[in-house]
Design a protein around this motif. Structure first.
Motif, mmCIF file in Angstrom:
data_model
loop_
_atom_site.group_PDB
_atom_site.id
_atom_site.type_symbol
_atom_site.label_atom_id
_atom_site.label_comp_id
_atom_site.label_asym_id
_atom_site.label_seq_id
_atom_site.Cartn_x
_atom_site.Cartn_y
_atom_site.Cartn_z
ATOM 1 N N PRO A 18 56.888 33.948 32.865
ATOM 2 C CA PRO A 18 56.478 32.832 33.334
ATOM 3 C C PRO A 18 57.062 32.467 35.021
ATOM 4 C CG PRO A 18 57.054 32.364 31.134
ATOM 5 C CD PRO A 18 57.255 33.560 31.385
ATOM 6 N N ILE A 19 58.326 33.319 34.944
ATOM 7 C CA ILE A 19 59.006 32.998 36.280
ATOM 8 C C ILE A 19 58.327 33.776 37.277
ATOM 9 C CG2 ILE A 19 60.334 35.222 35.616
ATOM 10 C CD1 ILE A 19 61.357 32.153 37.952
ATOM 11 N N GLU A 20 57.456 34.989 36.942
ATOM 12 C CA GLU A 20 56.605 35.887 37.538
ATOM 13 C C GLU A 20 55.486 34.959 38.138
ATOM 14 O OE1 GLU A 20 58.020 39.992 35.779
ATOM 15 O OE2 GLU A 20 56.032 39.105 35.638
ATOM 16 N N ILE A 21 54.925 34.146 37.193
ATOM 17 C CA ILE A 21 53.736 33.256 37.451
ATOM 18 C C ILE A 21 53.910 32.542 38.666
ATOM 19 C CG2 ILE A 21 52.043 31.877 36.578
ATOM 20 C CD1 ILE A 21 52.243 33.246 34.034
ATOM 21 N N LEU A 22 55.327 31.673 38.298
ATOM 22 C CA LEU A 22 55.515 30.866 39.437
ATOM 23 C C LEU A 22 55.923 31.310 40.784
ATOM 24 C CD1 LEU A 22 57.782 28.418 37.394
ATOM 25 C CD2 LEU A 22 55.442 28.162 37.811
ATOM 26 N N MET A 25 36.921 38.693 38.109
ATOM 27 C CA MET A 25 38.459 38.578 38.240
ATOM 28 C C MET A 25 38.705 39.619 39.295
ATOM 29 S SD MET A 25 40.711 36.679 36.885
ATOM 30 C CE MET A 25 40.256 36.720 35.263
ATOM 31 N N GLU A 26 39.623 39.090 40.441
ATOM 32 C CA GLU A 26 40.220 39.846 41.612
ATOM 33 C C GLU A 26 40.548 41.215 41.057
ATOM 34 O OE1 GLU A 26 40.211 35.513 42.434
ATOM 35 O OE2 GLU A 26 41.008 36.859 40.871
ATOM 36 N N ASP A 27 40.627 42.341 41.879
ATOM 37 C CA ASP A 27 41.228 43.401 41.620
ATOM 38 C C ASP A 27 42.970 43.386 41.575
ATOM 39 O OD1 ASP A 27 38.576 44.498 41.719
ATOM 40 O OD2 ASP A 27 38.897 45.406 43.964
ATOM 41 N N ALA A 28 43.363 42.702 42.352
ATOM 42 C CA ALA A 28 44.940 42.329 42.336
ATOM 43 C C ALA A 28 45.182 41.735 41.036
ATOM 44 C CB ALA A 28 45.306 41.599 43.512
ATOM 45 N N PHE A 29 44.545 40.852 40.418
ATOM 46 C CA PHE A 29 44.679 40.298 39.133
ATOM 47 C C PHE A 29 44.515 41.281 37.960
ATOM 48 C CE2 PHE A 29 45.246 37.107 35.748
ATOM 49 C CZ PHE A 29 44.210 37.373 34.821
ATOM 50 N N ILE A 30 43.529 42.277 38.226
ATOM 51 C CA ILE A 30 43.439 43.267 37.111
ATOM 52 C C ILE A 30 44.462 44.126 37.023
ATOM 53 C CG2 ILE A 30 41.844 45.267 36.356
ATOM 54 C CD1 ILE A 30 39.462 43.448 37.428
ATOM 55 N N ALA A 31 45.074 44.492 38.280
ATOM 56 C CA ALA A 31 46.174 45.634 38.242
ATOM 57 C C ALA A 31 47.381 45.273 37.743
ATOM 58 C CB ALA A 31 46.436 45.666 39.932
ATOM 59 N N ALA A 52 56.448 44.446 40.913
ATOM 60 C CA ALA A 52 55.179 45.114 41.162
ATOM 61 C C ALA A 52 54.231 43.891 40.689
ATOM 62 C CB ALA A 52 54.754 46.406 40.187
ATOM 63 N N ARG A 53 54.583 43.361 39.384
ATOM 64 C CA ARG A 53 53.638 42.336 39.043
ATOM 65 C C ARG A 53 53.591 41.166 39.778
ATOM 66 N NH1 ARG A 53 55.811 44.117 33.854
ATOM 67 N NH2 ARG A 53 57.455 42.392 33.965
ATOM 68 N N ILE A 54 54.886 40.731 40.063
ATOM 69 C CA ILE A 54 54.917 39.577 41.092
ATOM 70 C C ILE A 54 54.197 39.727 42.290
ATOM 71 C CG2 ILE A 54 56.668 38.158 42.635
ATOM 72 C CD1 ILE A 54 58.724 38.745 40.360
ATOM 73 N N ALA A 55 54.511 41.156 42.931
ATOM 74 C CA ALA A 55 53.529 41.639 44.192
ATOM 75 C C ALA A 55 52.040 41.249 44.050
ATOM 76 C CB ALA A 55 53.908 42.950 44.672
ATOM 77 N N ALA A 56 51.572 41.975 42.893
ATOM 78 C CA ALA A 56 50.055 41.438 42.519
ATOM 79 C C ALA A 56 49.679 40.126 42.382
ATOM 80 C CB ALA A 56 49.876 42.531 41.251
ATOM 81 N N LEU A 57 50.437 39.218 41.930
ATOM 82 C CA LEU A 57 50.145 38.031 41.861
ATOM 83 C C LEU A 57 50.450 37.442 43.190
ATOM 84 C CD1 LEU A 57 52.177 36.767 38.655
ATOM 85 C CD2 LEU A 57 49.807 36.696 38.844
ATOM 86 N N LEU A 79 45.918 34.473 32.090
ATOM 87 C CA LEU A 79 47.233 35.358 32.269
ATOM 88 C C LEU A 79 48.049 35.382 31.047
ATOM 89 C CD1 LEU A 79 48.176 33.558 35.529
ATOM 90 C CD2 LEU A 79 47.678 35.798 35.343
ATOM 91 N N PHE A 80 47.649 34.740 30.044
ATOM 92 C CA PHE A 80 48.349 34.946 28.615
ATOM 93 C C PHE A 80 48.371 36.387 28.165
ATOM 94 C CE2 PHE A 80 47.551 29.882 27.796
ATOM 95 C CZ PHE A 80 48.099 29.695 29.026
ATOM 96 N N VAL A 81 47.570 37.080 28.318
ATOM 97 C CA VAL A 81 47.415 38.296 27.628
ATOM 98 C C VAL A 81 47.793 39.399 28.418
ATOM 99 C CG1 VAL A 81 45.503 37.563 26.149
ATOM 100 C CG2 VAL A 81 44.887 38.600 28.198
ATOM 101 N N THR A 82 48.554 39.023 29.642
ATOM 102 C CA THR A 82 49.068 39.980 30.281
ATOM 103 C C THR A 82 50.582 39.908 30.380
ATOM 104 O OG1 THR A 82 49.513 38.498 32.286
ATOM 105 C CG2 THR A 82 47.273 39.456 31.893
ATOM 106 N N PRO A 83 51.185 41.162 30.748
ATOM 107 C CA PRO A 83 52.689 41.257 30.654
ATOM 108 C C PRO A 83 53.448 40.314 31.615
ATOM 109 C CG PRO A 83 51.595 43.522 31.220
ATOM 110 C CD PRO A 83 50.728 42.295 31.377
ATOM 111 N N VAL A 84 52.770 39.596 32.509
ATOM 112 C CA VAL A 84 53.718 38.744 33.404
ATOM 113 C C VAL A 84 54.340 37.604 32.696
ATOM 114 C CG1 VAL A 84 52.179 39.075 35.269
ATOM 115 C CG2 VAL A 84 51.513 37.153 33.762
#
Length: 408
Positions: free
Chosen positions: A254-258, A1-7, A41-46, A247-252
């Motif tokens: 749905p709107i942030e994922i999109l 998994m990418e570092d940005a995703f882990i962040a 911050a989560r949106i920027a990481a995604l 992604l289900f086990v992360t704080p992100v």
């Protein structure tokens, strides 16, 4: 998994609270300014994660950058409704100066490639065997009839393709009209011969160049490819690989994922738009009579519609093959056939015209051709832009809700 995703993974307590509907640590984490900053911050990481994936995926670069220029060159140079170098048999049944000059008017035209034939029988045989597309017959006693004011020229055209036949007939009439105009100007027509002056005028495309009509429509195909097809394939691929489940086990949310999925492809689509506009000006000299900023704004609306369509299709199918087939049927083919890009919608049956209102490409093509060729015609631009904005809101709302259902 990418570092940005882990962040974006904050901690066990937040994961548990988010998975349980936000009753625990998530409610405190998302409250006030701190929650907004955390969400950004989560949106920027995604977005960083998705951008890295786009840069590492050669297919995304090909569709977003190479494909627009390839389509522009192939369609711009290869697809044309202009008919030139039509093989035409010229049958001269007399050899007077007037007949030779009229025959020269056909042969010197860029629209005809003439062949001198002695008799109509030979010319009709060539027409039946598809060696020629038309016949221009200058009858015997043409010079005498011209002096009497009743000269005629017969033009026979292969009518298999009705549109081409009409164009060839108009070219032939133009050649005869030009010849008659020269003779009238030189005073070589007999006094009392009735003359008919035909004045023609073309609005919006005075050069009568079909590239000025087709090239703006190519932007629709570019935006559809990048927005709908590419997005649906990429997102469906992540469903197949199980990346979305991670992604289900992360704080992100749905709107942030999109947003994380949409922003990189939105930027890629706008880059394709810029390349298409630059190519239309540099390669084909298509006039830009409307506002460039307005064109960019409406294009952004259509791109959002295409992105929303791709997200909805991928979230429903979760399979690359099925997603690609559905996307082609509901987005790319309608953009090609039912948008007015190539075929005139007004000449279609009533049922097909009604169906075309469902597809957003119809509205985008109308705006593009208006802004490029006519200018800021607000009575055309505003209603179509409003429909695109409504479709964008509707599709994005459906995408958010479908993603929420999948995350529960």
């Amino acid at each position: 998994m990418e570092d940005a995703f882990i962040a974006i993974i904050d901690g066990g307590a937040q994961k548990q609270g988010w998975c349980q509907g936000g009753a625990g640590g998530m409610s405190g984490a998302t409250s006030g300014t701190g929650g907004t900053l955390a969400s950004l911050a989560r949106i920027a990481a995604l977005i960083r994660k998705e951008s890295y994936q786009v840069l590492r995926d050669p297919s995304s670069i090909i569709v977003g950058i190479v494909m627009p220029m390839l389509l522009l060159i192939l369609f711009g140079y290869g697809l044309s409704f202009d008919v030139k170098r039509v093989p035409l048999a010229v049958v001269m049944e007399e050899s007077s100066d007037e007949a030779r000059e009229l025959a020269a008017g056909f042969s010197l035209s860029e629209y005809f490639s003439t062949i001198d034939v002695k008799t109509m029988v030979d010319a009709e045989r060539m027409l039946k065997t598809a060696k020629i597309d038309g016949i221009a017959r200058i009858p015997a006693d043409f010079a005498r009839d011209l002096a009497l004011g009743k000269a005629e020229v017969q033009v026979v055209v292969n009518g298999t393709d009705a549109n081409t036949a009409r164009i060839v007939l108009s070219y032939a009439q133009g050649a005869v009209g030009s010849w008659a105009a020269r003779h009238q100007a030189d005073g070589r027509l007999a006094a009392g011969v009735p003359q008919v002056a035909v004045e023609t005028r073309l609005w919006f495309n005075s050069a009568n160049n079909s590239q000025h009509f087709l090239v703006p429509g190519l932007i629709v195909l570019v935006m559809t490819l990048i927005g709908a097809l590419l997005t649906s394939l990429v997102v469906a691929r992540e469903w197949e690989r199980g990346t979305f489940e991670a992604l289900f086990v992360t704080p992100v949310r749905p709107i942030e994922i999109l947003l994380g999925k949409t922003v990189p492809y939105f930027v890629l689509g706008m880059l394709g738009l810029g390349l298409s506009i630059a190519g239309s000006q540099v390669l084909f000299n298509v006039p830009m009579r409307g506002s460039l900023l307005l064109l960019i704004f409406v294009s952004a609306l259509y791109l959002l519609v295409a992105l929303g369509m791709g997200l909805v299709i991928s979230s429903v199918t979760r399979n690359q093959f099925v997603s690609s087939q559905i996307t082609l049927i509901v987005s790319f083919l309608p953009a090609m056939i039912l948008s007015g890009f190539i075929f005139d919608i007004r000449s279609m049956p009533e049922v097909v015209r009604l169906i075309s209102y469902i597809f957003p490409a119809r509205y985008f093509v109308s705006v593009l051709q208006t802004l490029f060729l006519a200018g800021n015609v607000w009575s055309v631009v505003l209603p179509n832009a409003a429909v695109l904005a409504g479709m964008a809101v509707l599709l994005m709302t459906i995408a958010v809700r479908s993603t929420q259902k999948s995350l529960r």
